[in-house]
Design a protein around this motif. Structure first.
Motif, PDB file in Angstrom:
ATOM      1  N   GLU A 124       0.668  -1.242   0.029  1.00  0.00           N
ATOM      2  CA  GLU A 124      -0.020  -0.140   0.011  1.00  0.00           C
ATOM      3  C   GLU A 124       0.953   1.314   0.111  1.00  0.00           C
ATOM      4  OE1 GLU A 124      -3.375   0.027   2.571  1.00  0.00           O
ATOM      5  OE2 GLU A 124      -4.126  -1.859   1.957  1.00  0.00           O
ATOM      6  N   PHE A 177     -11.443  10.605   9.781  1.00  0.00           N
ATOM      7  CA  PHE A 177     -10.774   9.466  10.531  1.00  0.00           C
ATOM      8  C   PHE A 177     -11.406   8.216  10.750  1.00  0.00           C
ATOM      9  CE2 PHE A 177      -9.298   7.230  14.231  1.00  0.00           C
ATOM     10  CZ  PHE A 177      -8.069   7.093  14.188  1.00  0.00           C
ATOM     11  N   PHE A 213     -15.306   6.296   7.349  1.00  0.00           N
ATOM     12  CA  PHE A 213     -14.730   7.776   7.758  1.00  0.00           C
ATOM     13  C   PHE A 213     -15.930   8.426   8.654  1.00  0.00           C
ATOM     14  CE2 PHE A 213     -11.980   8.503   3.934  1.00  0.00           C
ATOM     15  CZ  PHE A 213     -12.061   7.270   3.207  1.00  0.00           C
ATOM     16  N   GLY A 217     -10.513   6.645   7.798  1.00  0.00           N
ATOM     17  CA  GLY A 217     -10.436   6.734   6.412  1.00  0.00           C
ATOM     18  C   GLY A 217      -9.438   5.771   5.809  1.00  0.00           C
ATOM     19  N   PRO A 218      -8.262   6.296   5.185  1.00  0.00           N
ATOM     20  CA  PRO A 218      -7.491   5.410   4.462  1.00  0.00           C
ATOM     21  C   PRO A 218      -6.514   4.474   5.460  1.00  0.00           C
ATOM     22  CG  PRO A 218      -7.436   7.475   3.504  1.00  0.00           C
ATOM     23  CD  PRO A 218      -8.310   7.869   4.838  1.00  0.00           C
ATOM     24  N   TYR A 219      -6.727   4.840   6.642  1.00  0.00           N
ATOM     25  CA  TYR A 219      -6.000   4.199   7.745  1.00  0.00           C
ATOM     26  C   TYR A 219      -6.902   3.237   8.352  1.00  0.00           C
ATOM     27  CZ  TYR A 219      -3.358   8.002   6.262  1.00  0.00           C
ATOM     28  OH  TYR A 219      -2.414   8.927   5.476  1.00  0.00           O
ATOM     29  N   SER A 220      -7.994   3.011   8.034  1.00  0.00           N
ATOM     30  CA  SER A 220      -8.734   2.056   8.660  1.00  0.00           C
ATOM     31  C   SER A 220      -8.339   0.497   9.166  1.00  0.00           C
ATOM     32  CB  SER A 220     -10.150   1.617   7.867  1.00  0.00           C
ATOM     33  OG  SER A 220     -10.795   3.169   7.944  1.00  0.00           O
ATOM     34  N   GLN A 279       1.838   5.002   0.637  1.00  0.00           N
ATOM     35  CA  GLN A 279       1.528   6.223   1.376  1.00  0.00           C
ATOM     36  C   GLN A 279       0.794   7.190   0.644  1.00  0.00           C
ATOM     37  OE1 GLN A 279       1.710   6.746   4.555  1.00  0.00           O
ATOM     38  NE2 GLN A 279       2.722   4.810   5.256  1.00  0.00           N
ATOM     39  N   ALA A 280      -0.436   7.290   0.849  1.00  0.00           N
ATOM     40  CA  ALA A 280      -1.345   8.212   0.414  1.00  0.00           C
ATOM     41  C   ALA A 280      -2.777   8.329   1.383  1.00  0.00           C
ATOM     42  CB  ALA A 280      -1.908   7.609  -1.058  1.00  0.00           C
ATOM     43  N   ASP A 281      -3.143   9.361   1.218  1.00  0.00           N
ATOM     44  CA  ASP A 281      -4.276   9.789   1.940  1.00  0.00           C
ATOM     45  C   ASP A 281      -5.596   9.527   1.114  1.00  0.00           C
ATOM     46  OD1 ASP A 281      -4.257  11.783   0.687  1.00  0.00           O
ATOM     47  OD2 ASP A 281      -3.825  13.162   2.658  1.00  0.00           O
ATOM     48  N   ASP A 282      -5.438   8.994   0.098  1.00  0.00           N
ATOM     49  CA  ASP A 282      -6.867   8.715  -0.502  1.00  0.00           C
ATOM     50  C   ASP A 282      -6.886   7.097  -1.013  1.00  0.00           C
ATOM     51  OD1 ASP A 282      -6.614   9.560  -3.830  1.00  0.00           O
ATOM     52  OD2 ASP A 282      -4.890   9.763  -2.571  1.00  0.00           O
TER      53      ASP A 282
END
Ligand code: ITT
Ligand code: NA
Length: 223
Positions: free
Chosen positions: A32, A72, A65, A74-77, A34-37
């Motif tokens: 994965e 939060f 989300f 979000g993409p770090y779920s 490193q991206a926040d989307d």
């Protein structure tokens, strides 16, 4: 035959319900980025998986989300499920007045070919603006063609085209209920029922993944 690239058997169960025997799990933990989307993660994952697999792939990158926390985890779920845990995500949200949340997913398809451009009616943003989830029959043509990095429609190895399909569903964070589903399903309530209290079929009919899968299935069937 289509490889559904995931380490998560819950996703496979939902996808096979939609796509029948056309899909098989390809258990590959794609790196994965490193991206926040979700779009970037899914698209890069599909490219990496396509290189590893022997045939067309779909990757599904999803997240929860929570409105009160500006989206939060979000993409770090996935990381938050493994560290904080589902029960404590509920307890973090419990004191908030607004317990609204959304599940979102992006399905990325890659088979090494280019795709004909389709008009982009806005996908997830359109659903966001409506503030409501789409009716089950409103499938629209809400697919998006990922912008290749160099801005061209070229097929150089770094810019293998990927087709994206998005899905979203709104709900509320509640105390855990239900034994079905996976991940954050026990704390996600939609119309009075948590996703963990639904059958796979019921969840697919309204869920983020069900919507993205139905958009994908419609497009894939026409190819
Ligand atoms: P893969 O990346 O291998 O597909 P994953 O479980 O890590 O498996 P995601 O990164 O997309 O998949 O998922 C992010 C987190 O969101 C993870 O903790 C999932 O359990 C959870 N999740 C994804 N879809 C969900 C759903 O439909 N219901 C509940 N939780 C979900
Ligand atoms: Na993941």
């Amino acid at each position: 035959m289509l490889n559904f690239v995931t380490t998560n058997p819950g996703k496979v169960r939902e996808a096979t319900e939609y796509l029948d025997d056309e899909v098989e799990q390809f258990d590959f933990d794609y790196p994965e980025v490193q991206a926040d989307d979700l779009k970037t993660v899914a698209a890069e994952g599909a490219r990496a998986a396509y290189r590893a697999a022997d045939g067309p792939v779909i990757v599904d990158d999803a997240g929860l989300f929570i409105d009160a926390f500006d989206g939060f985890p979000g993409p770090y779920s996935s990381y938050v499920e493994d560290t904080v845990g589902v029960e404590r995500v509920w307890r973090m949200t419990e004191p908030e007045d607004d317990r609204g949340a959304a599940f979102k997913t992006v399905i990325a398809y890659c088979d090494g070919e280019g795709f004909e451009a389709t008009p982009d009616p806005g996908g997830i943003d359109r659903e966001d603006r409506r503030g409501q989830d789409l009716a089950a029959d409103d499938r629209g043509a809400a697919t998006t063609d990922e912008q290749v990095h160099d801005g061209s429609a070229g097929r150089s190895s770094e810019t293998v085209p990927v087709k994206l399909f998005e899905g979203r569903v709104n709900g509320e964070i509640v105390a855990p209920r239900g034994e079905g589903g996976f991940g954050f399903d026990p704390i996600f309530e939609h119309d009075g029922t948590t996703f963990a209290e639904m059958s796979t079929e019921q969840k697919n009919a309204i869920s983020h993944r069900g919507r993205a899968l139905s958009k994908f299935a419609e497009w894939y069937g026409e190819r």
